[in-house]
Design a protein around this motif. Structure first.
Motif, PDB file in Angstrom:
ATOM      1  N   UNK A  16      27.233  27.338  59.192  1.00 23.68           N
ATOM      2  CA  UNK A  16      26.459  27.271  58.201  1.00 23.68           C
ATOM      3  C   UNK A  16      26.901  29.051  56.952  1.00 23.68           C
ATOM      4  N   UNK A  17      25.887  29.448  57.722  1.00 18.58           N
ATOM      5  CA  UNK A  17      25.799  30.830  57.335  1.00 18.58           C
ATOM      6  C   UNK A  17      27.592  31.009  56.825  1.00 18.58           C
ATOM      7  N   UNK A  18      28.334  30.780  57.565  1.00 19.00           N
ATOM      8  CA  UNK A  18      29.930  31.453  57.430  1.00 19.00           C
ATOM      9  C   UNK A  18      30.201  30.792  55.534  1.00 19.00           C
ATOM     10  N   UNK A  19      29.570  29.311  55.864  1.00 15.58           N
ATOM     11  CA  UNK A  19      30.284  28.403  54.416  1.00 15.58           C
ATOM     12  C   UNK A  19      29.651  29.082  52.994  1.00 15.58           C
ATOM     13  N   UNK A  20      27.582  29.196  53.247  1.00 16.44           N
ATOM     14  CA  UNK A  20      27.495  28.821  52.919  1.00 16.44           C
ATOM     15  C   UNK A  20      26.881  30.487  52.072  1.00 16.44           C
ATOM     16  N   UNK A  21      26.556  31.383  52.922  1.00 15.73           N
ATOM     17  CA  UNK A  21      25.932  32.877  52.822  1.00 15.73           C
ATOM     18  C   UNK A  21      26.853  33.321  53.466  1.00 15.73           C
ATOM     19  N   UNK A  22      27.987  33.616  52.809  1.00 18.83           N
ATOM     20  CA  UNK A  22      29.720  35.315  54.023  1.00 18.83           C
ATOM     21  C   UNK A  22      28.635  36.264  53.592  1.00 18.83           C
ATOM     22  N   UNK A  23      28.695  36.946  52.556  1.00 15.68           N
ATOM     23  CA  UNK A  23      27.774  38.197  52.732  1.00 15.68           C
ATOM     24  C   UNK A  23      26.842  38.446  53.003  1.00 15.68           C
ATOM     25  N   UNK A 524      43.602   6.290  52.759  1.00 15.45           N
ATOM     26  CA  UNK A 524      43.685   7.945  53.569  1.00 15.45           C
ATOM     27  C   UNK A 524      44.261   8.778  52.383  1.00 15.45           C
ATOM     28  N   UNK A 525      45.351   8.008  52.199  1.00 18.46           N
ATOM     29  CA  UNK A 525      46.009   8.831  50.915  1.00 18.46           C
ATOM     30  C   UNK A 525      45.458   8.336  49.324  1.00 18.46           C
ATOM     31  N   UNK A 526      44.588   7.541  49.380  1.00 21.59           N
ATOM     32  CA  UNK A 526      43.553   7.733  48.498  1.00 21.59           C
ATOM     33  C   UNK A 526      42.841   8.952  48.396  1.00 21.59           C
ATOM     34  N   UNK A 527      42.156   9.582  49.575  1.00 20.75           N
ATOM     35  CA  UNK A 527      41.165   9.920  49.871  1.00 20.75           C
ATOM     36  C   UNK A 527      42.231  11.648  49.232  1.00 20.75           C
ATOM     37  N   UNK A 528      42.890  11.806  49.517  1.00 20.67           N
ATOM     38  CA  UNK A 528      43.315  12.578  49.159  1.00 20.67           C
ATOM     39  C   UNK A 528      44.279  13.262  47.326  1.00 20.67           C
ATOM     40  N   UNK A 529      44.308  11.992  46.783  1.00 18.06           N
ATOM     41  CA  UNK A 529      44.675  11.944  45.199  1.00 18.06           C
ATOM     42  C   UNK A 529      42.893  12.015  44.694  1.00 18.06           C
ATOM     43  N   UNK A 530      41.691  11.523  45.048  1.00 18.18           N
ATOM     44  CA  UNK A 530      40.642  11.291  45.274  1.00 18.18           C
ATOM     45  C   UNK A 530      40.313  13.168  44.950  1.00 18.18           C
ATOM     46  N   UNK A 531      40.048  13.887  45.827  1.00 13.96           N
ATOM     47  CA  UNK A 531      39.924  15.034  45.870  1.00 13.96           C
ATOM     48  C   UNK A 531      40.969  15.610  45.109  1.00 13.96           C
ATOM     49  N   UNK A 532      39.958  16.484  44.079  1.00  9.45           N
ATOM     50  CA  UNK A 532      40.994  16.972  43.200  1.00  9.45           C
ATOM     51  C   UNK A 532      41.673  18.191  43.911  1.00  9.45           C
ATOM     52  N   UNK A 533      40.752  19.123  44.647  1.00 14.06           N
ATOM     53  CA  UNK A 533      41.224  20.464  45.421  1.00 14.06           C
ATOM     54  C   UNK A 533      39.859  20.298  46.538  1.00 14.06           C
ATOM     55  N   UNK A 534      40.128  21.388  47.400  1.00 14.86           N
ATOM     56  CA  UNK A 534      39.681  21.950  48.699  1.00 14.86           C
ATOM     57  C   UNK A 534      38.453  22.532  48.267  1.00 14.86           C
ATOM     58  N   UNK A 535      36.888  22.024  48.565  1.00 13.50           N
ATOM     59  CA  UNK A 535      35.805  21.741  48.919  1.00 13.50           C
ATOM     60  C   UNK A 535      34.925  21.707  50.488  1.00 13.50           C
ATOM     61  N   UNK A 536      34.928  23.397  50.828  1.00 15.54           N
ATOM     62  CA  UNK A 536      33.562  23.019  52.456  1.00 15.54           C
ATOM     63  C   UNK A 536      32.811  21.880  51.884  1.00 15.54           C
ATOM     64  N   UNK A 537      32.647  21.785  50.270  1.00 15.72           N
ATOM     65  CA  UNK A 537      30.782  21.155  51.005  1.00 15.72           C
ATOM     66  C   UNK A 537      31.457  19.129  51.523  1.00 15.72           C
ATOM     67  N   UNK A 538      30.256  18.918  51.943  1.00 15.35           N
ATOM     68  CA  UNK A 538      30.861  17.419  52.781  1.00 15.35           C
ATOM     69  C   UNK A 538      30.579  16.267  51.354  1.00 15.35           C
ATOM     70  N   UNK A 539      31.011  15.488  51.277  1.00 13.41           N
ATOM     71  CA  UNK A 539      31.624  14.499  50.333  1.00 13.41           C
ATOM     72  C   UNK A 539      31.505  13.174  51.147  1.00 13.41           C
ATOM     73  N   UNK A 540      30.787  11.880  49.625  1.00 15.11           N
ATOM     74  CA  UNK A 540      30.603  10.548  49.660  1.00 15.11           C
ATOM     75  C   UNK A 540      31.914  10.084  49.172  1.00 15.11           C
TER      76      UNK A 540
END
Length: 543
Positions: A16-23, A524-540
């Motif tokens: 969690x710290x690696x993702x949100x508080x890397x420093x 499954x492919x629709x998710x790839x198209x719907x996700x405009x870019x990579x994100x580490x945030x959880x998505x609904x």
């Protein structure tokens, strides 16, 4: 399909710290995956260090042979053609080979690998291919022999394949009989509701089973069906042809075993010193290698300079172990602390896609890479999703429930709703009654004790019986209220069992084919198209 971000509870403080508080944890890791310079610097280092990895042509020949058997798609061969070129990099991630692909997180890891490779290629303007590392050398059968679907009765049903008695070997080496496949497939077919997609699903699963003698081969074939057309290259860590290429890396791990062990110990001390828990065992005498003896995968450790297993079944000097490696490389495999080194030695790894547990234990390996002239790749957190269909969304809106309410406050929200609906706040009323009773009864018991001391224990026993009867009436009242609102409470149950089955995130439990049965293969492919870019945030994902 609509995609919105919302947080999901973390299972690891370090990740969690690696993702949100890397420093805060930068000293435990390499480059920050969010910085543009991390990617360009990593790409430049890979170009300069081509000679530290195995021969590309030999690796590609090995991977082409494997993928031709299990993942024979034109797009995969195109990816392999690219990988043969020294300018090509890879985004890599892996998982154990679960039954019918296991839980949804396996699929999400593959999606992350593909999406991250696409983005990196565009960002760096050089070829980047996606590679999925099947951890077929793992031997924990109980972790991979089952999967879950939800029944129409809102039960979480487990589909399990029992192992045939035998050695504790790698999953890729454990034979699965036609009868075992038939039983597991029959159970799944009985649990999946009838749909327009079900016949195709069962046909594909039956075909994969017929062509596979073990879980890893079937796992590869199913991943190929789902992602082969997207160019995802597959690799089985237990592939004997791959093991031949790995001999020089195993030699270095054996020769420098003491030095590697010291780096693991030092890293483990830093991690625990900062208040984090270790996610992998770091034994002081651990060799961090497995040796297969008579079919059993034995973890090696060091005793007085020799390499032995815990029970003393095998015992090698360093020279004897090196000779055994050269004569029988198929008998050797990595553990969680040396697998990252092997991956880095085989592939031009730009970034590696990891789950939270993996991010945590990879911190132990940071200083082991330089010991072999390597460098830790960029660690990319796996993308995370929760699927919410229209019915669930409607129920949540009706009850005024947010995703966070379901995740953190579900029981309280359900109880408050029921109390509000009935106008009778059962818990406080009965608590008030108990308190009032005890307030009146305690002085009476003490007063009776002045008459005869023996009346005090009798009075206490009597008080406990009355309190027990009050609790009994409270339970009966709640049952009556739930019966009165049975239909609505079933909707509450459907929300929770769908989103957090067994109290766990949906992605860690349910199988992909449960959702394919409902929505078809295209989502499954629709998710790839719907996700405009990579994100580490959880998505609904609102289906």
């Amino acid at each position: 399909m609509n995609v919105v971000s919302d947080s999901l509870k973390s299972g690891s403080a370090l990740a969690d710290d690696y993702i949100n508080r890397f420093s805060q944890v930068q000293d435990l890791y390499g480059d920050d995956f969010r910085r543009e310079e991390s990617w360009s610097n990593r790409a430049a280092w890979l170009s300069d260090s081509e000679g530290t990895r195995v021969d590309r042509k030999a690796l590609v020949d090995c991977l082409r042979q494997y993928n031709s058997k299990h993942n024979d798609h034109k797009e995969v061969h195109n990816s392999l053609d690219l990988l043969a070129q020294t300018s090509t990099l890879a985004v890599v991630g892996g998982q154990q080979s679960g039954l019918f692909t296991g839980s949804l997180l396996v699929v999400y890891k593959a999606l992350t690998i593909i999406l991250a490779a696409r983005e990196a290629q565009e960002k760096l303007q050089r070829p980047v291919v996606p590679v999925f590392w099947i951890a077929g050398e793992d031997h924990d059968w109980d972790e991979v022999n089952h999967t879950y679907v939800m029944t129409p009765e809102l039960q979480v049903a487990r589909i399990k394949m029992d192992a045939v008695p035998g050695p504790k070997s790698s999953v890729s080496h454990i034979r699965v009989s036609p009868e075992q496949w038939k039983q597991a497939l029959g159970h799944l077919a009985a649990l999946l509701p009838d749909s327009v997609n079900k016949p195709e699903i069962m046909q594909l699963l039956n075909q994969a089973a017929e062509e596979s003698g073990n879980l890893s081969d079937a796992f590869a074939k199913l991943l190929g069906i789902l992602f082969g057309e997207l160019g995802l290259i597959l690799l089985d860590s237990a592939d004997p042809d791959l093991r031949q290429l790995e001999v020089p890396i195993f030699e270095r791990i054996i020769q420098q075993n003491d030095e590697l062990g010291q780096t693991y110990q030092a890293s483990a001390s830093r991690i625990t010193g900062q208040g984090y828990q270790l996610q992998a065992d770091v034994a002081e005498d651990g060799a961090n290698l497995f040796y297969i003896y008579e079919g059993n995968r034995l973890l090696l450790q060091k005793q007085q300079g020799n390499f032995v297993d815990r029970k003393g079944v095998v015992n090698f000097t360093k020279d004897e172990l090196l000779t055994e490696l050269r004569d029988h490389p198929e008998k050797f495999s990595n553990n969680v602390l040396t697998r990252p080194l092997m991956q880095e030695s085989l592939l031009p790894v730009l970034g590696t896609v990891l789950g939270q547990g993996e991010i945590s234990y990879w911190a132990i390996t940071k200083d082991a890479f330089p010991a072999l002239g390597l460098k830790m790749p960029i660690l990319l957190p796996r993308m995370s999703f929760t699927l919410v269909n229209g019915t669930l969304r409607k129920y949540m809106e009706h009850f005024g429930l947010s995703f966070q309410d379901v995740q953190h406050r579900f029981d309280d929200a359900r109880r408050n709703w029921l109390n509000a609906e009935t106008g009778l706040h059962v818990d406080p009323k009965f608590e008030e009654t108990r308190s009032a009773f005890e307030k009146l009864y305690e002085p009476l018991i003490r007063e009776l004790g002045t008459i005869q001391p023996g009346l005090i224990p009798l009075g206490e026993k009597n008080k406990d019986k009355i309190l027990e009867q009050i609790s009994y009436l409270e339970r009966k009242t709640k049952q009556a209220l739930e019966k009165q609102h049975e239909a609505a409470l079933r909707q509450w149950e459907q929300i929770y069992v769908s989103l957090f089955p067994m109290g766990k995130p949906q992605e860690r439990v349910y199988n992909i084919f449960y959702y394919i049965n409902r929505y078809g293969f295209s989502w499954i492919h629709d998710i790839l198209e719907s996700c405009k870019s990579y994100t580490p945030e959880h998505q609904i994902i609102e289906m």
